[in-house]
Design an enzyme around this catalytic site. Structure first.
Site, PDB file in Angstrom:
ATOM      1  N   SER A  33      -3.931   7.719  -7.555  1.00 57.72           N
ATOM      2  CA  SER A  33      -3.422   6.818  -6.528  1.00 57.72           C
ATOM      3  C   SER A  33      -3.787   7.368  -5.162  1.00 57.72           C
ATOM      4  O   SER A  33      -3.907   8.587  -4.992  1.00 57.72           O
ATOM      5  CB  SER A  33      -1.898   6.685  -6.649  1.00 57.72           C
ATOM      6  OG  SER A  33      -1.366   5.870  -5.623  1.00 57.72           O
ATOM      7  N   ARG A  34      -3.958   6.465  -4.206  1.00 56.18           N
ATOM      8  CA  ARG A  34      -4.250   6.925  -2.849  1.00 56.18           C
ATOM      9  C   ARG A  34      -3.062   7.674  -2.259  1.00 56.18           C
ATOM     10  O   ARG A  34      -3.238   8.564  -1.423  1.00 56.18           O
ATOM     11  CB  ARG A  34      -4.613   5.740  -1.958  1.00 56.18           C
ATOM     12  CG  ARG A  34      -5.967   5.129  -2.258  1.00 56.18           C
ATOM     13  CD  ARG A  34      -6.236   3.905  -1.402  1.00 56.18           C
ATOM     14  NE  ARG A  34      -5.288   2.835  -1.657  1.00 56.18           N
ATOM     15  CZ  ARG A  34      -5.296   1.665  -1.044  1.00 56.18           C
ATOM     16  NH1 ARG A  34      -6.192   1.415  -0.109  1.00 56.18           N
ATOM     17  NH2 ARG A  34      -4.415   0.732  -1.340  1.00 56.18           N
ATOM     18  N   LYS A  87      -1.384  -7.137 -16.361  1.00 61.32           N
ATOM     19  CA  LYS A  87      -1.715  -8.550 -16.158  1.00 61.32           C
ATOM     20  C   LYS A  87      -1.797  -8.875 -14.666  1.00 61.32           C
ATOM     21  O   LYS A  87      -1.131  -8.215 -13.863  1.00 61.32           O
ATOM     22  CB  LYS A  87      -0.694  -9.449 -16.872  1.00 61.32           C
ATOM     23  CG  LYS A  87       0.739  -9.376 -16.302  1.00 61.32           C
ATOM     24  CD  LYS A  87       0.935 -10.303 -15.125  1.00 61.32           C
ATOM     25  CE  LYS A  87       2.168 -10.002 -14.350  1.00 61.32           C
ATOM     26  NZ  LYS A  87       2.285 -10.791 -13.087  1.00 61.32           N
ATOM     27  N   ASP A 165       0.421 -15.196  -9.963  1.00 59.59           N
ATOM     28  CA  ASP A 165       0.690 -13.825 -10.409  1.00 59.59           C
ATOM     29  C   ASP A 165       1.950 -13.787 -11.283  1.00 59.59           C
ATOM     30  O   ASP A 165       1.920 -13.239 -12.388  1.00 59.59           O
ATOM     31  CB  ASP A 165       0.815 -12.882  -9.215  1.00 59.59           C
ATOM     32  CG  ASP A 165       1.122 -11.458  -9.632  1.00 59.59           C
ATOM     33  OD1 ASP A 165       0.182 -10.732  -9.990  1.00 59.59           O
ATOM     34  OD2 ASP A 165       2.311 -11.080  -9.622  1.00 59.59           O
TER      35      ASP A 165
END
Length: 303
Positions: A33-34, A87, A165
């Site tokens: 992760s950043r 998803k 979404d």
């Protein structure tokens, strides 16, 4: 088996990390992760560096937004790692087809997950509908984007899918429980004047099926699928976790916390069996709605 979790955001912290902590199949061995990390777990900011440094990790679980996900999945498969996709499985159908072909060529498992299919009452609803004629079905999926995606502008950017979404969760249940397939015939899509993806959608399907998705609902949230059959009504509520038959509660739970443990159990089973599971039927409905949908411009949206 060891797993690397990529993308340590809200969904990873809320669902993936607890599911992995409780799993008898998987050990969370690294994160990428950043900025996000998980206490006690080796953290990387560069995905290629993690793949090079940790050949002992056979599986990568991708929790990134859909737009950047293809490059990560492709790199993981080329590096010989099994891949689990949050998803929706990608930004486009074509890129997921490409990943499926690559996984097959590499002899690896690719799992396009649909967490709502693992909701407590979905299997029972599918069994109840299996020998019935569906006369009508309606989805009401209304929630508050500020609660579930606080400040996450990517959901309104191209590829973010907007209200689809969460709406794709409903479609994943619909495609699982209906005894016969349906297809989109019309849609109306409401776009905030300052955004690139819809905040609401009304969809008509074949077979008397319809859907109402909205991301502007405050207060109690609504995740219902109501079905009328030749032998009476059935409803799934709370995102598939509560079942009603004939208006009477018939089972389920008041929590979604069992969905992600079930996904990781299924991923373990797929890896052991040397199989993939890439069902894109929910995403086909989204693509068709975006293709057929009439665009309506509505008020601007700001977090």
């Amino acid at each position: 088996m060891k797993v690397a979790l990529v993308g340590i955001g809200k969904i990873a912290r809320d669902q993936h990390v607890p599911a992995l902590a409780a799993s008898g199949d998987w050990e969370l061995a690294a994160t990428v992760s950043r900025a996000g990390t998980v206490e006690g777990v080796e953290a990387y900011t560069d995905f290629a560096a993690m793949l090079a440094a940790r050949p002992d990790i056979p599986m990568v679980s991708l929790c990134l937004p859909p737009m950047p996900r293809f490059a990560y999945a492709e790199a993981a498969l080329k590096a010989g790692r099994h891949v689990m996709l949050e998803k929706p499985p990608g930004a486009t159908l074509a890129e997921v087809h490409a990943l499926e072909a690559l996984a097959a060529a590499q002899g690896l498992t690719l799992y396009a997950t649909w967490h709502s299919r693992m909701a407590e009452a979905v299997a029972a609803a599918k069994a109840w509908l299996s020998d019935r004629v569906v006369r009508r079905a309606h989805i009401t999926w209304r929630e508050d984007v500020r609660k579930w995606h606080p400040g996450q502008d990517w959901v309104f950017e191209p590829g973010g899918m907007g209200v689809f979404d969460p709406g794709i969760n409903a479609l994943s249940i619909l495609t699982e429980i209906l005894p016969a397939p349906v297809h989109v015939t019309a849609a109306t899509l409401e776009f905030p004047e300052n955004r690139d993806t819809p905040i609401a959608a009304q969809i008509t399907f074949s077979g008397g099926v319809s859907a109402d998705f909205d991301w502007r609902q405050e207060g109690p949230q609504t995740w219902d699928i109501e079905v009328e059959t030749d032998k009476g009504p059935m409803a799934l509520r709370m995102g598939g976790n509560r079942l009603e038959i004939g208006g009477v509660e018939a089972g389920g739970v008041n929590s979604i916390m069992g969905e992600y443990p079930a996904l990781y159990a299924q991923m373990a089973a797929l890896v052991r069996a040397g199989r993939s599971d890439v069902d894109l039927s929910p995403m086909v409905h989204v693509a068709d709605a975006l293709t057929l949908g009439k665009r309506v411009v509505t008020a601007p949206f700001h977090f």
